[in-house]
Design an enzyme around this catalytic site. Structure first.
Site, short mmCIF file in Angstrom:
data_model
loop_
_atom_site.label_atom_id
_atom_site.label_comp_id
_atom_site.label_asym_id
_atom_site.label_seq_id
_atom_site.Cartn_x
_atom_site.Cartn_y
_atom_site.Cartn_z
N GLU A 50 105.09 47.82 74.91
CA GLU A 50 105.17 46.72 73.92
C GLU A 50 106.04 45.58 74.44
O GLU A 50 105.69 44.41 74.29
CB GLU A 50 105.72 47.24 72.59
N ASN A 54 104.72 41.80 75.52
CA ASN A 54 105.28 40.60 74.90
C ASN A 54 105.65 39.54 75.94
O ASN A 54 105.42 38.35 75.73
CB ASN A 54 106.51 40.95 74.05
N ARG A 108 96.52 40.26 67.76
CA ARG A 108 97.89 40.79 67.72
C ARG A 108 98.13 41.25 66.29
O ARG A 108 97.75 40.56 65.35
CB ARG A 108 98.90 39.71 68.09
N1 LIG Z 1 109.24 37.99 75.23
C1 LIG Z 1 108.90 37.13 74.26
N2 LIG Z 1 108.95 35.79 74.47
C2 LIG Z 1 108.62 34.91 73.50
N3 LIG Z 1 108.24 35.28 72.25
C3 LIG Z 1 108.18 36.59 71.96
C4 LIG Z 1 108.50 37.59 72.94
N4 LIG Z 1 108.37 38.80 72.37
C5 LIG Z 1 107.99 38.58 71.11
N5 LIG Z 1 107.87 37.25 70.83
C6 LIG Z 1 107.53 36.63 69.55
O1 LIG Z 1 107.78 37.59 68.51
C7 LIG Z 1 106.58 37.82 67.75
C8 LIG Z 1 106.55 39.27 67.30
O2 LIG Z 1 106.40 40.15 68.40
P1 LIG Z 1 105.70 41.57 68.17
O3 LIG Z 1 105.62 42.27 69.48
O4 LIG Z 1 106.40 42.26 67.05
O5 LIG Z 1 104.24 41.20 67.64
P2 LIG Z 1 103.01 40.60 68.47
O6 LIG Z 1 103.27 40.69 69.94
O7 LIG Z 1 102.70 39.24 67.94
O8 LIG Z 1 101.82 41.60 68.08
P3 LIG Z 1 101.60 43.09 68.66
O9 LIG Z 1 102.83 43.46 69.44
O10 LIG Z 1 101.40 43.97 67.47
O11 LIG Z 1 100.39 42.97 69.53
C9 LIG Z 1 105.44 37.41 68.67
O12 LIG Z 1 104.27 37.03 67.94
C10 LIG Z 1 106.06 36.23 69.44
O13 LIG Z 1 106.00 35.05 68.67
MG LIG Z 2 103.93 42.43 70.80
#
Ligand SMILES: Nc1ncnc2c1ncn2[C@@H]1O[C@H](COP(=O)(O)OP(=O)(O)OP(=O)(O)O)[C@@H](O)[C@H]1O
Ligand SMILES: [Mg+2]
Length: 159
Positions: A50, A54, A108
């Site tokens: 995960e 990200n 996502r």
């Molecule tokens: N490394 C990162 N750099 C920039 N933004 C990030 C990063 N990690 C997370 N985010 C932001 O935080 C939000 C939430 O992250 P999260 O992993 O909970 O959900 P997601 O990636 O959108 O969906 P999923 O992980 O369920 O596929 C993301 O939509 C993004 O906007």
């Molecule tokens: Mg994610």
């Protein structure tokens, strides 16, 4: 009791989605030194997956950058840092909310941080917009004392 095991490794790779499996498997191989259960290892692999996803999808978007992982073993605890030099997170509290995603059109579900939080013991997110993000998570691996005793019994019986 098992001897204290202190160890550290660092991994850097390009933000290509094909490297996600590489990262997850490599961290799992390193953590195996603590003799985790299959469930504990699966939890760690999911959390790493995960965090790395990200970095690839959100931090660098369509650009290419470097994802860095530092994993440390301290006694029976594993501490994993996943960091990028990408776009950063504007509102960390909001990003941690279940179902919050800035990319709903990419299938996502906004559950990444929630999964990391529930599969690991601790999760800490540090981020500076325009500079990057560092996710630090840790998990204690249970010491298997009962099994160790069983093994001892078996060996003495076999003598
Ligand atoms: N490394 C990162 N750099 C920039 N933004 C990030 C990063 N990690 C997370 N985010 C932001 O935080 C939000 C939430 O992250 P999260 O992993 O909970 O959900 P997601 O990636 O959108 O969906 P999923 O992980 O369920 O596929 C993301 O939509 C993004 O906007
Ligand atoms: Mg994610």
């Amino acid at each position: 009791m098992k001897e204290n095991l202190n160890n550290k490794m660092k991994l850097e790779f390009i933000s290509k989605s094909s490297n996600e499996a590489f990262a997850r498997v490599t961290v799992a191989a390193f953590v195996s030194q603590l003799d985790p259960t299959i469930e504990e290892l699966a939890d760690i692999k999911t959390a790493v997956s995960e965090a790395v996803t990200n970095c690839i999808i959100h931090a660098y978007d369509k650009r290419q950058g470097i994802v860095k992982i530092i994993a440390k073993l301290k006694d029976n605890e594993v501490i994993i840092e996943v960091s990028d030099n990408g776009k950063g997170i504007e509102n960390i509290d909001m990003a941690k909310e279940p179902l919050y995603t800035t990319k709903p059109n990419l299938e996502r579900s906004g559950m990444g941080f929630t999964i990391m939080e529930s599969f690991m013991d601790k999760l800490e997110i540090e981020s500076i917009v325009g500079l990057g993000t560092k996710v630090t998570m840790s998990k204690k691996i249970k010491v298997k004392q009962e099994n160790e005793n069983d093994e001892e019994l078996e060996t003495s019986e076999n003598k």
